[in-house]
Design an enzyme around this catalytic site. Structure first.
Site, short mmCIF file in Angstrom:
data_model
loop_
_atom_site.label_atom_id
_atom_site.label_comp_id
_atom_site.label_asym_id
_atom_site.label_seq_id
_atom_site.Cartn_x
_atom_site.Cartn_y
_atom_site.Cartn_z
N LEU A 1 20.03 63.17 65.42
CA LEU A 1 20.20 64.18 66.24
C LEU A 1 21.40 64.03 67.56
O LEU A 1 21.28 63.16 67.94
CB LEU A 1 18.76 64.65 66.97
CG LEU A 1 18.48 65.64 67.75
CD1 LEU A 1 18.80 67.11 66.85
CD2 LEU A 1 17.07 65.80 68.27
N ASP A 2 22.22 65.09 67.47
CA ASP A 2 23.14 65.26 68.41
C ASP A 2 24.10 63.95 68.35
O ASP A 2 24.82 63.72 69.59
CB ASP A 2 22.46 65.40 69.86
CG ASP A 2 21.44 66.48 70.16
OD1 ASP A 2 20.41 66.41 70.64
OD2 ASP A 2 21.80 67.47 69.40
N GLU A 3 24.25 63.43 67.16
CA GLU A 3 25.03 62.18 67.31
C GLU A 3 26.10 62.28 66.14
O GLU A 3 26.97 61.61 65.93
CB GLU A 3 24.26 61.05 66.60
CG GLU A 3 22.98 60.49 67.61
CD GLU A 3 23.72 59.81 68.71
OE1 GLU A 3 22.62 59.53 69.72
OE2 GLU A 3 24.87 59.59 68.96
#
Ligand SMILES: Nc1nc2c(c(=O)[nH]1)N[C@@H](CN(C=O)c1ccc(C(=O)N[C@@H](CCC(=O)O)C(=O)O)cc1)CN2
Length: 286
Positions: free
Chosen positions: A228-230
């Site tokens: 997530l969000d990486e």
């Protein structure tokens, strides 16, 4: 046969003669290069290039140009692709309830400033059907819960295949995609995160930022991965704020940043300006 414009993107281990090899090959076939950029990453030892060229009736057909380039690509171990700029990418937009990024993309699509086709919009809520259908675009309301996630994602993937989608854009789609979905959409699914990553990952980033007392807020467009969000970052934008701003002010200013950053990231992607570099990107901006 009309003159068409193509983009060649490539990456490989860096060494001497790469620029000359590509330019020499194209020049050898009387091809006119209109734009070319390259970058050697000292950290990874990788070389990246984006070259734009025109091919008309006097030049060989693109299939022959591709075939002739293959031995050069194999000699240097390149990851490479020729892109025909006349082909409009087919974009599936996914959204939940917040409509600012969707509306911005629909406006750019309708006015032609973003040369894409939008065969469909998918949402896990019914709220935005009217604005989408007003644009003559089918709206697929596909609700999702923890229990129905696998089936819902299978329905989305079936749609992506049936509609021959080139790119998926998460325009504030507030559901975490499964690793399997991310793998199926690897390097062709762009998300807009409402913070200046790596700060304030996850839910309610503006409230996190306000609580931290930041003086700058931002947004990040990135390719989606299972983490997530990486995902690899394509574009970011920021605005200065100060102690007088409330979290609601952050959200309001953030809408504009998110819309512009997402539209830019989609533009870079469809112009083949983004080349993967491990978990990062090389972006050959205009
Ligand atoms: N595999 C990924 N999927 C998604 C990503 C991503 O980076 N990788 N980004 C999100 C968008 N997003 C932040 O930018 C985000 C969206 C949703 C959540 C979240 O915790 N959602 C909850 C449900 C919330 C709800 O039902 O309203 C959840 O999924 O359990 C965090 C970050 C898009 N997908």
């Amino acid at each position: 046969m009309t003159t068409r414009t193509y983009v060649l993107t490539l990456s490989c281990a860096d060494t001497t003669g790469l620029v000359a090899a590509t330019a020499g090959y194209l020049a050898g076939r009387g091809i006119f290069i209109t734009e070319s950029a390259h970058f050697g990453d000292p950290e990874t030892g990788r070389f990246f290039e984006r070259t734009v060229f025109r091919a008309g009736p006097e030049q060989p057909p693109i299939a022959d140009i591709e075939a002739g380039f293959r031995p050069i690509a194999e000699k240097f171990g390149m990851a490479w692709k020729f892109h025909d700029t006349a082909i409009k990418p087919r974009v599936l937009v996914m959204v939940s309830k917040f409509d600012h990024c969707l509306n911005d993309l629909l406006y750019r699509y309708r006015t032609g400033s973003l040369p894409i086709d939008i065969p469909a919009v998918v949402s896990n809520h019914p709220d935005l059907a009217r604005v989408v259908e007003w644009h003559g675009i089918p709206y697929h309301y596909l609700p999702v819960t923890k229990e129905t996630k696998a089936a819902q994602e299978a329905a989305v993937l079936e749609l992506i295949g049936r509609l021959k989608i080139d790119l998926v854009v998460l325009a504030r789609y507030m559901q975490v995609l499964s690793p399997e979905m991310c793998q199926a959409l690897s390097w062709r699914c762009i998300n807009i995160h409402h913070s200046f990553l790596p700060s304030f990952k996850g839910a309610r980033p503006y409230h996190q930022a306000h609580a931290r007392g930041v003086k700058i807020i931002g947004a990040t467009a990135h390719y989606v991965t299972g983490d997530l969000d990486e995902g690899p970052i394509i574009e970011q934008g920021v605005e200065r704020i100060d102690h007088t701003f409330t979290p609601e002010d952050f959200v309001a200013i953030g809408r504009d940043i998110e819309s512009v950053v997402l539209a830019r990231a989609v533009q870079f992607h469809i112009e083949h300006r983004v080349v993967p570099n491990g978990h990062k990107t090389v972006v050959f901006r205009r």
